[in-house]
Design a protein around this motif. Structure first.
Motif, short mmCIF file in Angstrom:
data_model
loop_
_atom_site.label_atom_id
_atom_site.label_comp_id
_atom_site.label_asym_id
_atom_site.label_seq_id
_atom_site.Cartn_x
_atom_site.Cartn_y
_atom_site.Cartn_z
N ILE A 1 -63.42 49.24 -22.02
CA ILE A 1 -62.31 49.24 -22.98
C ILE A 1 -62.83 48.74 -24.33
O ILE A 1 -63.46 47.66 -24.40
CB ILE A 1 -61.16 48.33 -22.52
CG1 ILE A 1 -60.81 48.61 -21.05
CG2 ILE A 1 -59.92 48.53 -23.39
CD1 ILE A 1 -59.83 47.62 -20.44
N TYR A 2 -62.57 49.50 -25.37
CA TYR A 2 -63.05 49.14 -26.70
C TYR A 2 -61.90 49.10 -27.70
O TYR A 2 -61.05 49.99 -27.70
CB TYR A 2 -64.07 50.18 -27.21
CG TYR A 2 -65.28 50.33 -26.32
CD1 TYR A 2 -66.20 49.30 -26.19
CD2 TYR A 2 -65.51 51.51 -25.62
CE1 TYR A 2 -67.32 49.45 -25.38
CE2 TYR A 2 -66.62 51.67 -24.82
CZ TYR A 2 -67.52 50.62 -24.69
OH TYR A 2 -68.63 50.78 -23.89
N PRO A 3 -61.88 48.10 -28.58
CA PRO A 3 -60.92 48.15 -29.68
C PRO A 3 -61.44 49.09 -30.77
O PRO A 3 -62.65 49.12 -31.01
CB PRO A 3 -60.87 46.70 -30.17
CG PRO A 3 -62.19 46.12 -29.79
CD PRO A 3 -62.72 46.88 -28.61
N LEU A 4 -60.55 49.84 -31.38
CA LEU A 4 -60.97 50.77 -32.42
C LEU A 4 -61.33 50.02 -33.70
O LEU A 4 -60.55 49.21 -34.20
CB LEU A 4 -59.84 51.77 -32.71
CG LEU A 4 -60.13 52.80 -33.80
CD1 LEU A 4 -61.33 53.67 -33.45
CD2 LEU A 4 -58.92 53.69 -34.04
N LEU A 5 -62.53 50.32 -34.21
CA LEU A 5 -63.00 49.71 -35.45
C LEU A 5 -63.13 50.80 -36.51
O LEU A 5 -63.37 51.96 -36.18
CB LEU A 5 -64.36 49.03 -35.23
CG LEU A 5 -64.41 47.98 -34.13
CD1 LEU A 5 -65.84 47.48 -33.93
CD2 LEU A 5 -63.49 46.81 -34.46
N VAL A 6 -62.97 50.42 -37.75
CA VAL A 6 -63.06 51.40 -38.84
C VAL A 6 -64.49 51.39 -39.38
O VAL A 6 -64.97 50.38 -39.89
CB VAL A 6 -62.08 51.04 -39.98
CG1 VAL A 6 -62.15 52.09 -41.08
CG2 VAL A 6 -60.66 50.91 -39.45
N LEU A 7 -65.17 52.51 -39.19
CA LEU A 7 -66.58 52.59 -39.60
C LEU A 7 -66.72 53.35 -40.93
O LEU A 7 -66.02 54.34 -41.18
CB LEU A 7 -67.41 53.31 -38.53
CG LEU A 7 -67.47 52.66 -37.15
CD1 LEU A 7 -68.36 53.45 -36.23
CD2 LEU A 7 -67.95 51.21 -37.24
N ILE B 1 -53.88 46.11 -15.32
CA ILE B 1 -53.57 47.33 -14.54
C ILE B 1 -54.81 47.80 -13.77
O ILE B 1 -54.74 48.13 -12.59
CB ILE B 1 -53.05 48.44 -15.49
CG1 ILE B 1 -51.67 48.05 -16.03
CG2 ILE B 1 -53.00 49.79 -14.79
CD1 ILE B 1 -51.22 48.82 -17.25
N PHE B 2 -55.96 47.80 -14.44
CA PHE B 2 -57.18 48.24 -13.76
C PHE B 2 -57.58 47.29 -12.63
O PHE B 2 -58.03 47.71 -11.58
CB PHE B 2 -58.34 48.39 -14.77
CG PHE B 2 -58.14 49.52 -15.75
CD1 PHE B 2 -57.75 50.78 -15.31
CD2 PHE B 2 -58.33 49.33 -17.11
CE1 PHE B 2 -57.55 51.83 -16.20
CE2 PHE B 2 -58.14 50.37 -18.02
CZ PHE B 2 -57.74 51.62 -17.57
N LYS B 3 -57.37 46.00 -12.86
CA LYS B 3 -57.70 45.03 -11.80
C LYS B 3 -56.79 45.25 -10.59
O LYS B 3 -57.26 45.23 -9.45
CB LYS B 3 -57.53 43.60 -12.31
CG LYS B 3 -58.72 43.11 -13.11
CD LYS B 3 -58.66 41.61 -13.33
CE LYS B 3 -59.98 41.11 -13.90
NZ LYS B 3 -60.01 39.68 -14.11
N SER C 1 -63.32 48.72 -11.23
CA SER C 1 -64.27 47.78 -11.84
C SER C 1 -64.24 47.90 -13.37
O SER C 1 -64.20 49.00 -13.92
CB SER C 1 -65.65 48.11 -11.26
OG SER C 1 -66.63 47.54 -12.02
N ILE C 2 -64.27 46.75 -14.05
CA ILE C 2 -64.26 46.76 -15.52
C ILE C 2 -65.66 46.41 -15.99
O ILE C 2 -66.10 45.26 -15.91
CB ILE C 2 -63.20 45.79 -16.05
CG1 ILE C 2 -61.82 46.29 -15.58
CG2 ILE C 2 -63.23 45.74 -17.58
CD1 ILE C 2 -60.75 45.28 -15.60
N ALA C 3 -66.37 47.44 -16.45
CA ALA C 3 -67.79 47.26 -16.77
C ALA C 3 -67.98 46.58 -18.11
O ALA C 3 -68.99 45.89 -18.32
CB ALA C 3 -68.50 48.61 -16.77
N ARG C 4 -67.06 46.77 -19.02
CA ARG C 4 -67.23 46.17 -20.35
C ARG C 4 -65.89 46.11 -21.08
O ARG C 4 -65.07 47.01 -20.98
CB ARG C 4 -68.24 47.00 -21.15
CG ARG C 4 -68.39 46.57 -22.55
CD ARG C 4 -69.82 46.45 -23.06
NE ARG C 4 -69.82 45.44 -24.10
CZ ARG C 4 -70.38 44.26 -24.00
NH1 ARG C 4 -71.05 43.93 -22.94
NH2 ARG C 4 -70.30 43.40 -24.98
N ILE C 5 -65.69 45.03 -21.81
CA ILE C 5 -64.52 44.91 -22.70
C ILE C 5 -65.07 44.57 -24.08
O ILE C 5 -65.68 43.51 -24.27
CB ILE C 5 -63.56 43.79 -22.24
CG1 ILE C 5 -63.15 44.00 -20.78
CG2 ILE C 5 -62.35 43.72 -23.14
CD1 ILE C 5 -62.41 42.80 -20.18
#
Ligand code: SF4
Length: 354
Positions: free
Chosen positions: A194-200, A232-234, A239-243
């Protein structure tokens, strides 16, 4: 068992015919040698593998990961050249499996049949959202139906599956993020990121941000939405590989990253927020049947027990959770104790004296 050593090999934004609003593909493509020959790419890959294998130590498994682009969308000859380069390590048992990230609409039976014999075992899809309006606004060029089909195809072909999702996409919302997690959880990928959206810098989103057409999530909003998705995923035992993104140099470089809920320990903040919620539930449960009226002369004492490896998550970043607990329960004083008989991230609350 110790986690595998993952050897990442980045093919930044290559193999992709699209231009999502958040992608700075053109900028990166300008910086990346597009004239790179397959020989020089193979030699770069060999160097990366050599370097990483020195850090294997006593880890039982080694995985090679093609990240950062649309691996299955590369030309067939280039996929073959990259996969062939690592075959000697696979034959010697020094690399045990290969994974890649790709767009859902590039997963076809043909490309899966072609790559499987080379040791490709897991494919992670850039899902981003399960809402077609959100995907269209992000100009992803694929729909949620492509994700459903790709996941089904990967499973019938015996591949491990991953799904990468984002919070903060234009047109998305708190409810939308939850809906994406629920729909994805029903499809049961093996893992999610899961990634937060960043403005590039250089992206369409950067233009929208500058004109006020897009307002990024605040850090707190991003943590809250991600927390709900994680929960929800838990529950679905995925499995949550990365946040959150890794703390690369680019993220520290404000010239590249213009705005957005960036924090180097984003995952820790999300997991700590979940621990706070759980602590409140446990405390309320422990207090059931007890008088917790504020202003009672005698203070109650509650011991919160956690596994030693969950201690910092319970305390929160700079003890934020502890401070919030004291504000929420001013009639209670807390002690935190290690209890390694508990599962990771499980909290036990008991009243020590009343
Ligand atoms: S799918 Fe989007 S983010 Fe990924 S490489 Fe293509 S344009 Fe960039």
């Amino acid at each position: 068992m110790s986690p595998p050593l993952v050897i990442p090999f980045f093919i930044p934004h290559q193999g992709c015919p699209h231009l999502c609003i958040f992608c700075n593909q053109r900028l990166i493509a300008g910086q990346t040698s597009k004239t790179q020959t397959s020989d020089s790419e193979a030699s770069r890959l060999s160097d990366v593998v050599h370097t990483y294998l020195q850090f294997k130590k006593n880890r039982a498994r080694v995985e090679l990961a093609f990240f950062g682009g649309n691996f299955l969308g590369l030309e067939k000859s280039r996929i073959r050249a990259l996969l062939k380069t690592v075959q000697p390590w696979i034959r010697r048992g020094q690399i045990h499996s290969i994974r890649c990230s790709t767009r859902p609409d590039t997963v076809t039976p043909q490309v899966l049949d072609f790559t499987r014999p080379f040791g490709l075992e897991t494919v992670e899809l850039g899902v981003q959202s399960m809402n077609d309006h959100v995907l269209a606004q992000a100009r992803r060029g694929h729909t949620s139906s492509d994700t459903r089909k790709a996941l089904a195809l990967l499973k019938t072909h015996g591949f491990g599956t991953g799904a990468q999702v984002m919070v903060g996409l234009p047109g998305d919302s708190d409810v939308g993020a939850v809906r994406t997690a629920e729909e994805l959880a029903e499809l049961k990928p093996d893992l999610v990121r899961i990634y937060p959206l960043l403005v590039l810098h250089g992206s369409k989103l950067a233009q929208w941000y500058k004109t006020g057409q897009y307002v990024p999530l605040s850090l707190d909003q991003a943590i809250d939405q991600t927390k709900k998705m994680v929960s929800i995923f838990k529950t679905a035992e995925i499995s949550i590989a990365r946040i959150g993104l890794q703390a690369t140099q680019m993220m520290d470089d404000t010239g590249q990253m213009i705005a957005g809920p960036w924090h180097p320990a984003f995952g820790h903040l999300v997991l700590s927020a979940l621990m706070f919620d759980q602590a409140c539930e446990r405390i309320d449960f422990a207090l059931t049947g007890n008088d917790r009226s504020i202003g009672k002369p005698e203070k109650k004492k509650i011991a919160l027990q956690v596994h030693s490896r969950s201690l910092s998550r319970l305390q929160g970043d700079r003890k934020t959770n502890l401070n919030r607990l004291l504000q929420r329960y001013p009639e209670i004083s807390f002690t935190i104790e290690k209890n390694d008989t508990l599962a990771m991230d499980q909290i036990h609350a008991c009243i020590v004296s009343a």
